[in-house]
Design a protein around this motif. Sequence first.
Motif, PDB file in Angstrom:
ATOM      1  N   PHE A 171      12.535 -21.788 -11.894  1.00  0.00           N
ATOM      2  CA  PHE A 171      13.168 -22.522 -10.769  1.00  0.00           C
ATOM      3  C   PHE A 171      14.023 -21.504  -9.869  1.00  0.00           C
ATOM      4  O   PHE A 171      14.175 -21.414  -8.862  1.00  0.00           O
ATOM      5  CB  PHE A 171      13.641 -23.807 -11.084  1.00  0.00           C
ATOM      6  CG  PHE A 171      12.814 -24.822 -11.631  1.00  0.00           C
ATOM      7  CD1 PHE A 171      11.854 -25.311 -10.657  1.00  0.00           C
ATOM      8  CD2 PHE A 171      13.046 -25.337 -12.916  1.00  0.00           C
ATOM      9  CE1 PHE A 171      11.063 -26.527 -11.079  1.00  0.00           C
ATOM     10  CE2 PHE A 171      12.001 -26.251 -13.110  1.00  0.00           C
ATOM     11  CZ  PHE A 171      11.123 -26.893 -12.602  1.00  0.00           C
ATOM     12  N   MET A 225      12.496 -18.791  -8.062  1.00  0.00           N
ATOM     13  CA  MET A 225      12.027 -19.300  -6.717  1.00  0.00           C
ATOM     14  C   MET A 225      13.191 -19.470  -5.662  1.00  0.00           C
ATOM     15  O   MET A 225      13.046 -19.222  -4.462  1.00  0.00           O
ATOM     16  CB  MET A 225      11.227 -20.516  -6.953  1.00  0.00           C
ATOM     17  CG  MET A 225       9.936 -20.482  -7.484  1.00  0.00           C
ATOM     18  SD  MET A 225       8.847 -19.290  -7.115  1.00  0.00           S
ATOM     19  CE  MET A 225       7.883 -19.907  -5.946  1.00  0.00           C
ATOM     20  N   TYR A 269       2.409 -38.309  -5.524  1.00  0.00           N
ATOM     21  CA  TYR A 269       3.054 -37.092  -5.157  1.00  0.00           C
ATOM     22  C   TYR A 269       2.428 -35.681  -5.690  1.00  0.00           C
ATOM     23  O   TYR A 269       2.323 -34.877  -4.712  1.00  0.00           O
ATOM     24  CB  TYR A 269       4.852 -37.026  -5.102  1.00  0.00           C
ATOM     25  CG  TYR A 269       5.573 -36.237  -4.391  1.00  0.00           C
ATOM     26  CD1 TYR A 269       5.818 -36.329  -2.987  1.00  0.00           C
ATOM     27  CD2 TYR A 269       5.854 -34.985  -4.986  1.00  0.00           C
ATOM     28  CE1 TYR A 269       6.543 -35.427  -2.189  1.00  0.00           C
ATOM     29  CE2 TYR A 269       6.711 -33.924  -4.201  1.00  0.00           C
ATOM     30  CZ  TYR A 269       6.921 -34.248  -2.882  1.00  0.00           C
ATOM     31  OH  TYR A 269       7.717 -33.406  -2.304  1.00  0.00           O
ATOM     32  N   ASN A 270       2.085 -35.822  -6.868  1.00  0.00           N
ATOM     33  CA  ASN A 270       1.552 -34.768  -7.279  1.00  0.00           C
ATOM     34  C   ASN A 270       0.198 -34.395  -7.464  1.00  0.00           C
ATOM     35  O   ASN A 270      -0.219 -33.298  -7.713  1.00  0.00           O
ATOM     36  CB  ASN A 270       2.177 -34.560  -8.965  1.00  0.00           C
ATOM     37  CG  ASN A 270       3.777 -34.561  -8.800  1.00  0.00           C
ATOM     38  OD1 ASN A 270       4.511 -34.095  -7.930  1.00  0.00           O
ATOM     39  ND2 ASN A 270       4.080 -34.576 -10.348  1.00  0.00           N
ATOM     40  N   MET A 284       1.281 -32.312   0.559  1.00  0.00           N
ATOM     41  CA  MET A 284       1.870 -31.055   0.155  1.00  0.00           C
ATOM     42  C   MET A 284       1.085 -30.200  -0.732  1.00  0.00           C
ATOM     43  O   MET A 284       1.004 -29.169  -0.453  1.00  0.00           O
ATOM     44  CB  MET A 284       3.397 -31.572  -0.167  1.00  0.00           C
ATOM     45  CG  MET A 284       4.119 -30.158  -0.852  1.00  0.00           C
ATOM     46  SD  MET A 284       3.820 -29.998  -2.529  1.00  0.00           S
ATOM     47  CE  MET A 284       4.586 -31.438  -3.168  1.00  0.00           C
ATOM     48  N   PRO A 285       0.329 -30.801  -2.072  1.00  0.00           N
ATOM     49  CA  PRO A 285      -0.129 -29.754  -2.899  1.00  0.00           C
ATOM     50  C   PRO A 285      -1.423 -29.177  -2.231  1.00  0.00           C
ATOM     51  O   PRO A 285      -1.740 -27.939  -2.651  1.00  0.00           O
ATOM     52  CB  PRO A 285      -0.370 -30.657  -4.264  1.00  0.00           C
ATOM     53  CG  PRO A 285       0.278 -31.777  -4.214  1.00  0.00           C
ATOM     54  CD  PRO A 285       0.604 -32.168  -2.569  1.00  0.00           C
ATOM     55  N   LEU A 344       0.322 -26.335   0.180  1.00  0.00           N
ATOM     56  CA  LEU A 344       0.886 -25.222  -0.460  1.00  0.00           C
ATOM     57  C   LEU A 344      -0.132 -24.418  -1.433  1.00  0.00           C
ATOM     58  O   LEU A 344      -0.230 -23.309  -1.388  1.00  0.00           O
ATOM     59  CB  LEU A 344       1.670 -25.621  -1.564  1.00  0.00           C
ATOM     60  CG  LEU A 344       3.268 -26.118  -1.146  1.00  0.00           C
ATOM     61  CD1 LEU A 344       4.175 -26.132  -2.023  1.00  0.00           C
ATOM     62  CD2 LEU A 344       3.677 -25.077  -0.020  1.00  0.00           C
ATOM     63  N   LEU A 361       6.801 -18.742   1.043  1.00  0.00           N
ATOM     64  CA  LEU A 361       6.122 -19.535  -0.183  1.00  0.00           C
ATOM     65  C   LEU A 361       7.371 -20.239  -1.024  1.00  0.00           C
ATOM     66  O   LEU A 361       7.231 -21.277  -1.400  1.00  0.00           O
ATOM     67  CB  LEU A 361       5.316 -18.682  -0.873  1.00  0.00           C
ATOM     68  CG  LEU A 361       4.369 -19.602  -1.872  1.00  0.00           C
ATOM     69  CD1 LEU A 361       3.661 -20.862  -1.397  1.00  0.00           C
ATOM     70  CD2 LEU A 361       3.203 -18.656  -2.743  1.00  0.00           C
ATOM     71  N   VAL A 366       8.093 -23.988  -1.937  1.00  0.00           N
ATOM     72  CA  VAL A 366       8.051 -24.542  -2.982  1.00  0.00           C
ATOM     73  C   VAL A 366       9.568 -25.156  -3.475  1.00  0.00           C
ATOM     74  O   VAL A 366       9.463 -26.615  -3.944  1.00  0.00           O
ATOM     75  CB  VAL A 366       7.837 -23.558  -4.101  1.00  0.00           C
ATOM     76  CG1 VAL A 366       8.260 -23.950  -5.632  1.00  0.00           C
ATOM     77  CG2 VAL A 366       6.541 -23.149  -4.249  1.00  0.00           C
ATOM     78  N   ALA A 380       9.493 -28.433  -1.543  1.00  0.00           N
ATOM     79  CA  ALA A 380       8.578 -29.496  -2.030  1.00  0.00           C
ATOM     80  C   ALA A 380       9.124 -30.081  -3.411  1.00  0.00           C
ATOM     81  O   ALA A 380       8.550 -31.229  -3.646  1.00  0.00           O
ATOM     82  CB  ALA A 380       7.380 -28.772  -2.201  1.00  0.00           C
ATOM     83  N   ILE A 381       9.771 -29.541  -4.136  1.00  0.00           N
ATOM     84  CA  ILE A 381      10.074 -29.994  -5.549  1.00  0.00           C
ATOM     85  C   ILE A 381      11.553 -30.835  -5.482  1.00  0.00           C
ATOM     86  O   ILE A 381      11.590 -31.472  -6.633  1.00  0.00           O
ATOM     87  CB  ILE A 381      10.186 -28.855  -6.435  1.00  0.00           C
ATOM     88  CG1 ILE A 381      11.181 -27.934  -6.462  1.00  0.00           C
ATOM     89  CG2 ILE A 381       8.812 -28.132  -7.016  1.00  0.00           C
ATOM     90  CD1 ILE A 381      11.317 -26.852  -7.431  1.00  0.00           C
ATOM     91  N   PRO A 417      10.612 -34.876  -6.558  1.00  0.00           N
ATOM     92  CA  PRO A 417      10.463 -35.009  -8.014  1.00  0.00           C
ATOM     93  C   PRO A 417      11.412 -34.686  -9.028  1.00  0.00           C
ATOM     94  O   PRO A 417      11.970 -35.186  -9.820  1.00  0.00           O
ATOM     95  CB  PRO A 417       9.084 -34.333  -7.926  1.00  0.00           C
ATOM     96  CG  PRO A 417       9.068 -33.444  -7.171  1.00  0.00           C
ATOM     97  CD  PRO A 417       9.748 -33.775  -5.827  1.00  0.00           C
ATOM     98  N   ALA A 418      12.127 -33.320  -8.656  1.00  0.00           N
ATOM     99  CA  ALA A 418      13.248 -33.081  -9.395  1.00  0.00           C
ATOM    100  C   ALA A 418      14.433 -33.978  -9.153  1.00  0.00           C
ATOM    101  O   ALA A 418      14.961 -34.341 -10.557  1.00  0.00           O
ATOM    102  CB  ALA A 418      13.611 -31.451  -9.062  1.00  0.00           C
TER     103      ALA A 418
END
Lengths: 291, 298
Positions: B29, B32, B230-231, B248-249, B252, B266, B270, B273-274, B277-278
């Motif tokens: 993480f 990124m 979502y995933n 989104m998935p 991406l 990118l 990421v 997008a996370i 959920p994070a």
Amino acid sequence: MTPERCYPYATVLPVLVVVALFTVYPLLYSAHLSVHENVLTRPLDHDFVGLQNFREVVTGYYFWRSLWSTAIFAAMAVAAVALYGLGTALLLNQALLGSALLNVVVLLPWAIPTVISGIIWRWIFDGDYGVLNGLLLVTGVVNRYVPWMSQTFTARLCMVVAHVWKQGPLAAVFLVAALQVIPPALYDAAHIDGASRSKAFRFVTLPYLKPTLALVLIYETIVAIATFDLVYVMTGGGPADATAIIGWYAYTEIFRFLNLGHGAALALILGVMLLGLVMIYLRAFRSEDAA
Amino acid sequence: MTGGRARRLERVALNVACLGVAFFILAPFVWMLICSFAGEAELTRRPPVFVPTPPTLANYTFIFTGQLPRDPARHGIFVWQTSQEVRLLLPALRNSFIVAMSVMAANVVFGALAAYSFARLRFHGRRSSYAFILISRLMPAVAVAIPFYAIVQQLDLLDTYRALILVYLAFTFPFTIYFLSVYFRYLPAEVEEAALLDGCSRFQTLVRVVVPCAAPGLVAAAAFAFMTAYNEFLFALLLTQTIAAQTMPVLLAAVATNPAVSHALLAACVILAIIPPALLALVLRRYLTRGLVASIAR
């Protein structure tokens, strides 16, 4: 019927309809497809061919290759997830500052989409500009960049690392729950009897952990065999089909080679394989219940 | 005392091990995040620039506004041009949100209604329909990919939110039903009986008595449903074709498998997008853990 008697049916029906629409019908449809010729590049031939699709799939070179790749990936992934999960669970179960910190972050990889975990790790392992290569170069472990994702063994390993990172937290959380129900008195008793810590682990912790560990192993096997998202974003099945595991193979039969008959036959074979594992899973669980 | 010292050493070792695992979890993480503040030229150096100075917001600016960077050399203008798709991230995230929120809402409403009936009421076909719903979840997704496509096509729903919502409902209902009916069964029945004696119907009892008591369980069930929707990737890939419904998935995955992608852009995608959920995982940690533990007894 009175409203009060209709009530349970009215509440259960919507759920039942949605689930049935996407369960019973698809399975029948798949079965129908699998015994007919159905190649999208030949749209007019839909002859009944019996088990020919199954025969062609099972005798094909790629089927056995993908089964082999699946077996290797699943074996490595399951073992790694179990070990990592167990280690993490033991750490989480301590009364330490580090455990508290770990507890806060442990669910993060599990929560994010598999596609994104694939994207992240693919970039880390990148053979041209990946940060792993950069760090290894700076620290002098390697003297030039290694193309991790273009060698059979290392590509598989990269996928396993990404898989473990994403799946490990779930295993850890399950195992922590199992660890927490072990009565502390048992450890005291083991201590008084002069058992060392490793002996206590072997004779107190492991027996208590066994049922959960078995469930984790089987659940993770199912997850590993059905892996698709990771292959899609990380390797596209390569290099040399090393990571073309069976879910990916079924996908390419359908969407690259447009052979729906083969795809459906493969999907059903995969389904039966997974169902077999689920049966084992349920049986293991039931016998634990009885014990 | 040697015993005390050994014990202290062990604590240090265990703490270090905890930090090691936390590093393994967090490092991807963090990398990124760093990449998202870097220019493409800094990432395509060997070794890469580990700390981009000064950090730049150009990647995020481009995703949000489409504005090109002021420093083209640093950002590798060519890969920016071949990564135009990242401009679709916001619409894709909107699609993901609409789908995931709808799935979540339907799970809470219909899931709670059905789960309560399964938990407390006697009616014909209760056991068999409950077993059917649970077993349906064991069906592997790849095995029914083609039929799902065919069904959605026949319903004329290809490339719509409704198709994805329907499919995800079929995926999420089993877990929600299982999870909530177990949860409801553990609530004390006396309060409900009192409400029934006072003349409440079953529905009123559910809404006024059970739901407030079961709020933590409902929150966890909602979060699971949201995350699953979502995933999800495979069916979103099959059932959507354009940005009208692409989630989104799917977007991406398309961006990431493009060989001429800008990794800095990118990375920014990421990170954006996370976030949802994070955040859910961090805020609802306790509820989710309890839910996960309940789910293994499936």
